[in-house]
Write a protein that holds these residues in place. Sequence first.
Motif, PDB file in Angstrom:
ATOM      1  N   VAL A  57      10.327  57.911  15.225  1.00  0.00           N
ATOM      2  CA  VAL A  57      11.353  57.788  15.037  1.00  0.00           C
ATOM      3  C   VAL A  57      12.028  59.470  15.499  1.00  0.00           C
ATOM      4  O   VAL A  57      11.818  60.367  14.647  1.00  0.00           O
ATOM      5  N   LYS A  58      12.238  59.769  16.846  1.00  0.00           N
ATOM      6  CA  LYS A  58      12.149  61.239  17.237  1.00  0.00           C
ATOM      7  C   LYS A  58      14.126  61.511  17.770  1.00  0.00           C
ATOM      8  O   LYS A  58      13.880  63.004  17.711  1.00  0.00           O
ATOM      9  N   LEU A  59      14.615  60.562  17.634  1.00  0.00           N
ATOM     10  CA  LEU A  59      15.764  60.691  18.391  1.00  0.00           C
ATOM     11  C   LEU A  59      16.801  60.511  17.285  1.00  0.00           C
ATOM     12  O   LEU A  59      16.940  59.597  16.644  1.00  0.00           O
ATOM     13  N   CYS A  60      17.926  62.017  17.304  1.00  0.00           N
ATOM     14  CA  CYS A  60      19.230  60.902  15.890  1.00  0.00           C
ATOM     15  C   CYS A  60      20.752  61.126  16.809  1.00  0.00           C
ATOM     16  O   CYS A  60      20.685  61.951  16.523  1.00  0.00           O
ATOM     17  N   VAL A  61      21.251  60.696  16.094  1.00  0.00           N
ATOM     18  CA  VAL A  61      22.616  60.425  16.377  1.00  0.00           C
ATOM     19  C   VAL A  61      23.125  60.588  15.261  1.00  0.00           C
ATOM     20  O   VAL A  61      23.011  59.579  14.378  1.00  0.00           O
ATOM     21  N   VAL A  62      24.001  62.188  14.789  1.00  0.00           N
ATOM     22  CA  VAL A  62      24.596  61.466  13.304  1.00  0.00           C
ATOM     23  C   VAL A  62      26.512  61.770  13.831  1.00  0.00           C
ATOM     24  O   VAL A  62      26.515  63.328  14.181  1.00  0.00           O
ATOM     25  N   ASP A  63      26.527  60.491  13.272  1.00  0.00           N
ATOM     26  CA  ASP A  63      28.278  60.636  13.367  1.00  0.00           C
ATOM     27  C   ASP A  63      29.164  60.729  12.603  1.00  0.00           C
ATOM     28  O   ASP A  63      28.943  60.806  11.145  1.00  0.00           O
ATOM     29  N   ARG A 113      13.179  68.520  15.602  1.00  0.00           N
ATOM     30  CA  ARG A 113      12.493  69.059  16.738  1.00  0.00           C
ATOM     31  C   ARG A 113      11.454  69.909  16.486  1.00  0.00           C
ATOM     32  O   ARG A 113      10.595  70.546  17.198  1.00  0.00           O
ATOM     33  N   ASN A 114      11.084  69.606  14.829  1.00  0.00           N
ATOM     34  CA  ASN A 114       9.728  70.025  14.612  1.00  0.00           C
ATOM     35  C   ASN A 114       8.574  69.067  15.132  1.00  0.00           C
ATOM     36  O   ASN A 114       7.577  69.154  15.304  1.00  0.00           O
ATOM     37  N   LYS A 115       9.195  67.994  15.407  1.00  0.00           N
ATOM     38  CA  LYS A 115       8.607  66.543  15.518  1.00  0.00           C
ATOM     39  C   LYS A 115       8.397  66.305  17.370  1.00  0.00           C
ATOM     40  O   LYS A 115       8.473  64.777  17.610  1.00  0.00           O
ATOM     41  N   GLY A 116       9.311  67.422  18.070  1.00  0.00           N
ATOM     42  CA  GLY A 116       9.375  67.012  19.326  1.00  0.00           C
ATOM     43  C   GLY A 116      10.518  66.202  19.471  1.00  0.00           C
ATOM     44  O   GLY A 116      10.570  66.057  21.033  1.00  0.00           O
ATOM     45  N   GLY A 117      11.518  65.656  18.935  1.00  0.00           N
ATOM     46  CA  GLY A 117      12.413  65.209  19.142  1.00  0.00           C
ATOM     47  C   GLY A 117      14.083  66.127  18.953  1.00  0.00           C
ATOM     48  O   GLY A 117      13.957  67.165  19.079  1.00  0.00           O
ATOM     49  N   THR A 141      23.717  70.280  19.695  1.00  0.00           N
ATOM     50  CA  THR A 141      24.200  69.705  20.728  1.00  0.00           C
ATOM     51  C   THR A 141      25.137  68.754  20.013  1.00  0.00           C
ATOM     52  O   THR A 141      25.046  67.523  18.933  1.00  0.00           O
ATOM     53  N   ILE A 142      26.447  68.469  20.190  1.00  0.00           N
ATOM     54  CA  ILE A 142      27.859  67.631  20.518  1.00  0.00           C
ATOM     55  C   ILE A 142      28.514  66.690  21.184  1.00  0.00           C
ATOM     56  O   ILE A 142      28.490  68.052  22.641  1.00  0.00           O
ATOM     57  N   GLU A 143      28.522  65.912  21.084  1.00  0.00           N
ATOM     58  CA  GLU A 143      28.797  65.150  22.202  1.00  0.00           C
ATOM     59  C   GLU A 143      29.964  63.981  21.274  1.00  0.00           C
ATOM     60  O   GLU A 143      30.063  64.027  19.921  1.00  0.00           O
ATOM     61  N   GLU A 144      31.559  63.907  22.209  1.00  0.00           N
ATOM     62  CA  GLU A 144      32.277  63.311  22.089  1.00  0.00           C
ATOM     63  C   GLU A 144      32.488  61.826  21.850  1.00  0.00           C
ATOM     64  O   GLU A 144      33.136  61.036  21.073  1.00  0.00           O
ATOM     65  N   ASN A 145      31.287  61.178  22.244  1.00  0.00           N
ATOM     66  CA  ASN A 145      31.402  59.335  22.875  1.00  0.00           C
ATOM     67  C   ASN A 145      29.597  59.327  21.912  1.00  0.00           C
ATOM     68  O   ASN A 145      28.846  59.756  22.531  1.00  0.00           O
ATOM     69  N   GLU A 146      29.867  58.232  21.631  1.00  0.00           N
ATOM     70  CA  GLU A 146      27.996  57.877  21.207  1.00  0.00           C
ATOM     71  C   GLU A 146      27.317  57.284  22.999  1.00  0.00           C
ATOM     72  O   GLU A 146      25.920  57.403  22.453  1.00  0.00           O
ATOM     73  N   GLU A 147      27.701  56.608  23.999  1.00  0.00           N
ATOM     74  CA  GLU A 147      27.133  56.706  24.685  1.00  0.00           C
ATOM     75  C   GLU A 147      26.235  58.506  25.650  1.00  0.00           C
ATOM     76  O   GLU A 147      25.556  57.544  26.053  1.00  0.00           O
ATOM     77  N   ASN A 148      27.142  59.197  25.745  1.00  0.00           N
ATOM     78  CA  ASN A 148      26.906  60.090  26.092  1.00  0.00           C
ATOM     79  C   ASN A 148      26.017  61.081  25.251  1.00  0.00           C
ATOM     80  O   ASN A 148      24.714  61.136  25.765  1.00  0.00           O
ATOM     81  N   ALA A 149      26.001  60.470  24.265  1.00  0.00           N
ATOM     82  CA  ALA A 149      24.957  61.531  23.332  1.00  0.00           C
ATOM     83  C   ALA A 149      23.367  60.313  22.905  1.00  0.00           C
ATOM     84  O   ALA A 149      22.833  61.946  22.843  1.00  0.00           O
ATOM     85  N   ILE A 150      23.591  59.845  23.085  1.00  0.00           N
ATOM     86  CA  ILE A 150      22.069  58.766  23.700  1.00  0.00           C
ATOM     87  C   ILE A 150      21.331  58.577  24.582  1.00  0.00           C
ATOM     88  O   ILE A 150      20.687  59.151  24.953  1.00  0.00           O
ATOM     89  N   GLU A 151      22.580  60.058  25.989  1.00  0.00           N
ATOM     90  CA  GLU A 151      21.750  59.648  27.418  1.00  0.00           C
ATOM     91  C   GLU A 151      21.086  60.956  26.932  1.00  0.00           C
ATOM     92  O   GLU A 151      20.709  61.674  27.780  1.00  0.00           O
ATOM     93  N   VAL A 152      22.398  61.954  26.363  1.00  0.00           N
ATOM     94  CA  VAL A 152      21.808  63.048  25.871  1.00  0.00           C
ATOM     95  C   VAL A 152      20.154  63.233  25.483  1.00  0.00           C
ATOM     96  O   VAL A 152      19.115  63.813  25.632  1.00  0.00           O
ATOM     97  N   LEU A 153      20.241  62.224  24.784  1.00  0.00           N
ATOM     98  CA  LEU A 153      19.065  62.701  23.589  1.00  0.00           C
ATOM     99  C   LEU A 153      17.869  62.153  24.816  1.00  0.00           C
ATOM    100  O   LEU A 153      16.583  62.600  24.201  1.00  0.00           O
ATOM    101  N   ASN A 154      17.868  60.973  25.267  1.00  0.00           N
ATOM    102  CA  ASN A 154      16.765  60.161  26.099  1.00  0.00           C
ATOM    103  C   ASN A 154      16.610  61.468  27.442  1.00  0.00           C
ATOM    104  O   ASN A 154      15.310  61.613  27.010  1.00  0.00           O
ATOM    105  N   ASN A 155      17.531  62.372  27.977  1.00  0.00           N
ATOM    106  CA  ASN A 155      17.022  63.091  28.674  1.00  0.00           C
ATOM    107  C   ASN A 155      16.572  64.083  28.319  1.00  0.00           C
ATOM    108  O   ASN A 155      15.173  64.969  28.076  1.00  0.00           O
TER     109      ASN A 155
END
Length: 116
Positions: free
Chosen positions: A41-47, A70-74, A99-113
């Motif tokens: 797992v390389k991506l993480c959203v921390v609410d 980040r050390n694992k390329g995530g 990276t700080i986002e106000e909603n989960e949809e934006n956060a996931i989009e940023v992470l995937n990109n």
Amino acid sequence: MNFEHSVVDNILKLKLSGDLIGEDNGIDIIEIINNHINNNVKLCVVDISGLRYINSSGIGVLITILTKFRNKGGELCLLNPSESVKKLLIITKLNAIFTIEENEENAIEVLNNSLK
């Protein structure tokens, strides 16, 4: 402090609430992070919308999580900080590192990109 975690679409979702002051929960969170990173797992959203207070040890926990991904390329994205936590991130200039986002949809989009 309380926390919940789940993995959805290979993104670790971590929800923190209460006071993040680096007590024993910090160790538990890092152990969960390590387990998921070891499972690729390389991506993480921390609410952090439920955090009332965060001290220097709590900031250290967030930086440790960020560094591990980040050390694992995530990448990691903080989600919806309260005004007091947002001010702390600005004062410490950590808003330039996280990276700080106000909603989960934006956060996931940023992470995937971030993996492209």
